[in-house]
Design a protein around this motif. Structure first.
Motif, PDB file in Angstrom:
ATOM      1  N   VAL A  84      32.016 -36.751  79.887  1.00  0.00           N
ATOM      2  CA  VAL A  84      33.210 -37.287  79.229  1.00  0.00           C
ATOM      3  C   VAL A  84      32.874 -38.575  78.479  1.00  0.00           C
ATOM      4  CG1 VAL A  84      35.527 -38.198  79.589  1.00  0.00           C
ATOM      5  CG2 VAL A  84      34.760 -36.212  80.886  1.00  0.00           C
ATOM      6  N   HIS A  85      32.043 -39.424  79.086  1.00  0.00           N
ATOM      7  CA  HIS A  85      31.641 -40.667  78.417  1.00  0.00           C
ATOM      8  C   HIS A  85      30.918 -40.363  77.114  1.00  0.00           C
ATOM      9  CE1 HIS A  85      29.018 -44.225  77.715  1.00  0.00           C
ATOM     10  NE2 HIS A  85      30.135 -44.860  78.020  1.00  0.00           N
ATOM     11  N   GLY A  86      30.025 -39.382  77.145  1.00  0.00           N
ATOM     12  CA  GLY A  86      29.308 -39.004  75.927  1.00  0.00           C
ATOM     13  C   GLY A  86      30.233 -38.489  74.848  1.00  0.00           C
ATOM     14  N   ALA A  87      31.223 -37.682  75.258  1.00  0.00           N
ATOM     15  CA  ALA A  87      32.182 -37.149  74.289  1.00  0.00           C
ATOM     16  C   ALA A  87      33.048 -38.259  73.698  1.00  0.00           C
ATOM     17  CB  ALA A  87      33.065 -36.098  74.965  1.00  0.00           C
ATOM     18  N   LEU A  88      33.482 -39.200  74.545  1.00  0.00           N
ATOM     19  CA  LEU A  88      34.303 -40.306  74.051  1.00  0.00           C
ATOM     20  C   LEU A  88      33.530 -41.211  73.098  1.00  0.00           C
ATOM     21  CD1 LEU A  88      36.257 -41.354  77.274  1.00  0.00           C
ATOM     22  CD2 LEU A  88      37.255 -40.455  75.173  1.00  0.00           C
ATOM     23  N   CYS A  89      32.215 -41.331  73.315  1.00  0.00           N
ATOM     24  CA  CYS A  89      31.411 -42.195  72.451  1.00  0.00           C
ATOM     25  C   CYS A  89      31.404 -41.702  71.003  1.00  0.00           C
ATOM     26  CB  CYS A  89      29.978 -42.286  72.976  1.00  0.00           C
ATOM     27  SG  CYS A  89      29.806 -43.398  74.379  1.00  0.00           S
ATOM     28  N   MET A  90      31.618 -40.389  70.812  1.00  0.00           N
ATOM     29  CA  MET A  90      31.695 -39.855  69.447  1.00  0.00           C
ATOM     30  C   MET A  90      32.842 -40.496  68.680  1.00  0.00           C
ATOM     31  SD  MET A  90      31.244 -35.773  69.724  1.00  0.00           S
ATOM     32  CE  MET A  90      32.980 -35.672  70.134  1.00  0.00           C
ATOM     33  N   PHE A  91      33.914 -40.848  69.431  1.00  0.00           N
ATOM     34  CA  PHE A  91      35.115 -41.389  68.797  1.00  0.00           C
ATOM     35  C   PHE A  91      35.279 -42.867  69.112  1.00  0.00           C
ATOM     36  CE2 PHE A  91      35.733 -36.951  69.854  1.00  0.00           C
ATOM     37  CZ  PHE A  91      36.163 -36.412  68.656  1.00  0.00           C
ATOM     38  N   GLY A  92      34.214 -43.502  69.642  1.00  0.00           N
ATOM     39  CA  GLY A  92      34.335 -44.857  70.146  1.00  0.00           C
ATOM     40  C   GLY A  92      34.397 -45.904  69.057  1.00  0.00           C
ATOM     41  N   GLU A  93      34.256 -47.132  69.492  1.00  0.00           N
ATOM     42  CA  GLU A  93      34.349 -48.261  68.565  1.00  0.00           C
ATOM     43  C   GLU A  93      33.319 -48.117  67.455  1.00  0.00           C
ATOM     44  OE1 GLU A  93      34.646 -53.098  68.798  1.00  0.00           O
ATOM     45  OE2 GLU A  93      34.587 -51.877  70.601  1.00  0.00           O
ATOM     46  N   GLY A  94      33.758 -48.339  66.228  1.00  0.00           N
ATOM     47  CA  GLY A  94      32.876 -48.185  65.083  1.00  0.00           C
ATOM     48  C   GLY A  94      32.996 -46.824  64.432  1.00  0.00           C
ATOM     49  N   SER A  95      33.751 -45.912  65.078  1.00  0.00           N
ATOM     50  CA  SER A  95      33.920 -44.579  64.512  1.00  0.00           C
ATOM     51  C   SER A  95      35.013 -44.603  63.451  1.00  0.00           C
ATOM     52  CB  SER A  95      34.295 -43.576  65.609  1.00  0.00           C
ATOM     53  OG  SER A  95      34.773 -42.386  65.045  1.00  0.00           O
ATOM     54  N   ALA A  96      34.647 -44.193  62.241  1.00  0.00           N
ATOM     55  CA  ALA A  96      35.630 -44.186  61.148  1.00  0.00           C
ATOM     56  C   ALA A  96      36.747 -43.199  61.426  1.00  0.00           C
ATOM     57  CB  ALA A  96      34.930 -43.851  59.834  1.00  0.00           C
ATOM     58  N   CYS A 138      46.185 -36.954  71.347  1.00  0.00           N
ATOM     59  CA  CYS A 138      46.211 -35.535  70.953  1.00  0.00           C
ATOM     60  C   CYS A 138      45.132 -35.234  69.917  1.00  0.00           C
ATOM     61  CB  CYS A 138      47.576 -35.165  70.390  1.00  0.00           C
ATOM     62  SG  CYS A 138      48.805 -34.761  71.639  1.00  0.00           S
ATOM     63  N   SER A 139      44.964 -36.136  68.959  1.00  0.00           N
ATOM     64  CA  SER A 139      43.918 -35.944  67.956  1.00  0.00           C
ATOM     65  C   SER A 139      42.542 -35.971  68.608  1.00  0.00           C
ATOM     66  CB  SER A 139      44.013 -37.031  66.881  1.00  0.00           C
ATOM     67  OG  SER A 139      45.226 -36.934  66.171  1.00  0.00           O
ATOM     68  N   LEU A 140      42.379 -36.865  69.559  1.00  0.00           N
ATOM     69  CA  LEU A 140      41.113 -36.992  70.264  1.00  0.00           C
ATOM     70  C   LEU A 140      40.814 -35.741  71.095  1.00  0.00           C
ATOM     71  CD1 LEU A 140      38.740 -38.848  71.276  1.00  0.00           C
ATOM     72  CD2 LEU A 140      40.294 -39.609  73.068  1.00  0.00           C
ATOM     73  N   VAL A 216      30.735 -26.151  65.724  1.00  0.00           N
ATOM     74  CA  VAL A 216      31.666 -27.190  65.267  1.00  0.00           C
ATOM     75  C   VAL A 216      32.238 -27.904  66.487  1.00  0.00           C
ATOM     76  CG1 VAL A 216      33.792 -27.687  64.003  1.00  0.00           C
ATOM     77  CG2 VAL A 216      32.295 -25.826  63.240  1.00  0.00           C
ATOM     78  N   GLN A 217      32.233 -29.224  66.459  1.00  0.00           N
ATOM     79  CA  GLN A 217      32.830 -29.999  67.543  1.00  0.00           C
ATOM     80  C   GLN A 217      34.007 -30.781  66.974  1.00  0.00           C
ATOM     81  OE1 GLN A 217      30.364 -31.309  70.826  1.00  0.00           O
ATOM     82  NE2 GLN A 217      31.052 -33.386  70.483  1.00  0.00           N
ATOM     83  N   ALA A 223      33.860 -30.686  73.133  1.00  0.00           N
ATOM     84  CA  ALA A 223      32.677 -31.276  73.762  1.00  0.00           C
ATOM     85  C   ALA A 223      32.584 -30.879  75.230  1.00  0.00           C
ATOM     86  CB  ALA A 223      32.719 -32.794  73.628  1.00  0.00           C
ATOM     87  N   LEU A 224      33.726 -30.839  75.921  1.00  0.00           N
ATOM     88  CA  LEU A 224      33.737 -30.446  77.329  1.00  0.00           C
ATOM     89  C   LEU A 224      33.410 -28.964  77.487  1.00  0.00           C
ATOM     90  CD1 LEU A 224      36.886 -32.418  78.555  1.00  0.00           C
ATOM     91  CD2 LEU A 224      34.504 -32.951  79.032  1.00  0.00           C
ATOM     92  N   LEU A 225      33.957 -28.128  76.602  1.00  0.00           N
ATOM     93  CA  LEU A 225      33.654 -26.689  76.654  1.00  0.00           C
ATOM     94  C   LEU A 225      32.169 -26.445  76.410  1.00  0.00           C
ATOM     95  CD1 LEU A 225      36.752 -25.260  74.738  1.00  0.00           C
ATOM     96  CD2 LEU A 225      36.101 -24.675  77.084  1.00  0.00           C
ATOM     97  N   ARG A 226      31.592 -27.201  75.482  1.00  0.00           N
ATOM     98  CA  ARG A 226      30.165 -27.041  75.200  1.00  0.00           C
ATOM     99  C   ARG A 226      29.332 -27.414  76.422  1.00  0.00           C
ATOM    100  NH1 ARG A 226      28.103 -29.623  69.737  1.00  0.00           N
ATOM    101  NH2 ARG A 226      29.406 -27.900  69.011  1.00  0.00           N
TER     102      ARG A 226
END
Length: 466
Positions: A84-96, A138-140, A216-217, A223-226
């Motif tokens: 979960v931490h890895g998946a959240l990092c995709m959308f973390g601080e600095g993510s446009a 929801c978007s996340l 596609v992610q 990310a969790l399903l993968r």
């Protein structure tokens, strides 16, 4: 007025000291009220105290601890959290991408406030803030969002409030589990709310699985399903000395966690922030002057502006200090015989960090009951500081809040966007919002209404997105 949560803790501290123990049913519980022992539990001996207690209400909420927040420490939990931490990092601080999502919701919120302002309507901001934060989550999670008045969103509001009102409050059924054989209105309400939540999550989960692609992610659930399919293809994943995997229940409860924690906590902090800004109009004006000077009115605030808006950041920190969203962090459990300071601790002992006490310790904070953003600024007000080690709004260590980065982004972008355009005040004839919260798994402010008045120069200036 100095408020103490939970009531009675100050008297217990005076009588028994900063760290004391008590019995709750058959369970030995240690209450930690000072930062030295809190950091020993959370950081120095984080793994030793990484366990979670099993209770009737949290087991009902999480399918027997298959989530991250309430799940007990184990190889499966560590693997689950890592994914979960890895998946959240995709959308973390600095993510446009996540910044654009939050800015879009801030723009929508400003449009609603502008409409209300035009007709002189005072708003209860709670549902509007909840919808905005829910849409970010929801978007996340699902790559989707809700419009105003959406019946599914109204359903979500109802079950979320029911869960907040009934779970993890050390009710009698959690202290004496055998009491669940008797009629219990709170437990029945919790079960009904969880059933509604699970039906909604299951439907979204099934829809996601139906059109899932390895190539596609789109969001967190992909990310969790993968990760789940990867471990299934390898039979299991080696993590430490044990083989672990993720069940459908783990995935669903993770999403339930993110909705429950990610929506309710951030929304609650925003409501406290608005309440304090209404009480302290001079703080509001100072934030607006900073925004006018550093951002102007030609564009919306962006995450890159955070370093140039120290007073706004200090105000957010002060809100998190004076009204910690979780006054008592989720209890920890000692996984082996150990100690806290000079006190011996037996395996299985529950430990509660009294965050309220840490944030209101008059040995660490000057006039802790007063709202003062300046305490988080350096001497000339140009930079931020943490004036005391007794400040842990998101916890610390192994069990630190996973959504800390996302929450800070949302708090900054929502508050900066609203205060750039509007001055918030109490409606004529209304009392100032009460600052005495409703105690539960989160500390909620009472309901109140707000007048949002467009600032000079914004009457004809449309709200621009970042």
């Amino acid at each position: 007025m100095d408020v103490v949560w939970p009531p009675g803790t100050t008297e217990l501290q005076r009588k028994y000291g900063q760290t004391y123990s008590l019995m709750m049913g058959s369970h030995s519980v240690i209450i930690v009220n000072q930062h030295i022992h809190a950091k020993e539990v959370l950081l120095k001996k984080g793994k030793t105290f990484a366990g979670r207690p099993r209770t009737v209400t949290t087991d009902t909420l999480t399918r027997d601890g298959k989530d991250i927040a309430f799940g007990d420490y184990s190889p499966t939990w560590r693997f689950h959290r890592k994914i979960v931490h890895g998946a959240l990092c995709m959308f973390g601080e600095g993510s446009a991408s996540i910044e654009k999502i939050i800015c879009a919701e801030a723009h929508s919120l400003c449009s609603i406030l502008s409409e209300a302002s035009a007709v002189g309507l005072a708003l209860d901001l709670s549902p509007e803030l909840t919808r905005a934060v829910t849409n970010v989550i929801c978007s996340l999670c699902f790559n989707s969002s809700y419009c105003r008045g959406d019946p599914e969103f109204e359903t979500m509001l109802n079950y979320s409030q029911g869960i907040v009102d009934t779970v993890a409050k050390d009710s009698l059924v959690d202290i004496f589990p055998w009491l669940q054989i008797f009629p219990n209105a709170d437990l029945q309400l919790l079960k009904q709310c969880v059933s509604v939540r699970d039906q909604l999550l299951q439907r979204k989960y099934d829809e996601h699985k139906a059109d899932y692609s390895d190539h596609v992610q789109r969001d967190l659930l992909d990310a969790l399903l993968r990760a789940q399919r990867s471990t299934e293809n390898n039979n299991t994943a080696e993590f430490g000395t044990e083989a672990v995997g993720l069940s459908d229940d783990h995935l669903l409860m993770t999403v339930g966690d993110i909705f429950g924690a990610g929506v309710e906590t951030t929304t609650t902090v925003l409501k406290w922030a608005v309440a304090y800004l209404i009480h302290h109009p001079q703080t509001q004006r100072q934030i607006q002057e900073e925004l006018d000077s550093k951002v102007g009115s030609e564009r919306s605030p962006q995450l890159s502006d955070r370093g140039n808006l120290p007073y706004l950041e200090a105000t957010i920190r002060e809100v998190l200090r004076i009204r910690p969203v979780a006054p008592l962090l989720i209890p920890h459990v000692a996984l082996s015989d150990t100690s806290i300071g000079e006190f011996s601790v037996r395996k299985g002992t529950r430990v509660i960090i009294n965050l309220w006490s840490l944030h209101h310790d008059n040995k660490e904070w000057t006039n802790p009951e007063l709202f003062d953003p300046g305490r988080f600024l350096n001497s000339d007000g140009s930079g931020l500081m943490i004036p005391s080690p007794s400040y842990l709004p998101f916890g610390a260590g192994i069990r630190v809040c996973l959504g800390e980065s996302l929450a800070k982004m949302e708090l900054f972008l929502f508050l900066s966007s609203v205060l750039q355009r509007f001055t918030l005040s109490v409606p004529p004839g209304h009392c100032l919002p009460s600052l005495e919260g409703k105690f539960g798994v989160v500390l909620q402010p009472p309901k109140y209404r707000v007048n949002a008045t467009l600032r000079p120069g914004w009457e004809t200036n449309s709200c621009q997105m970042c």
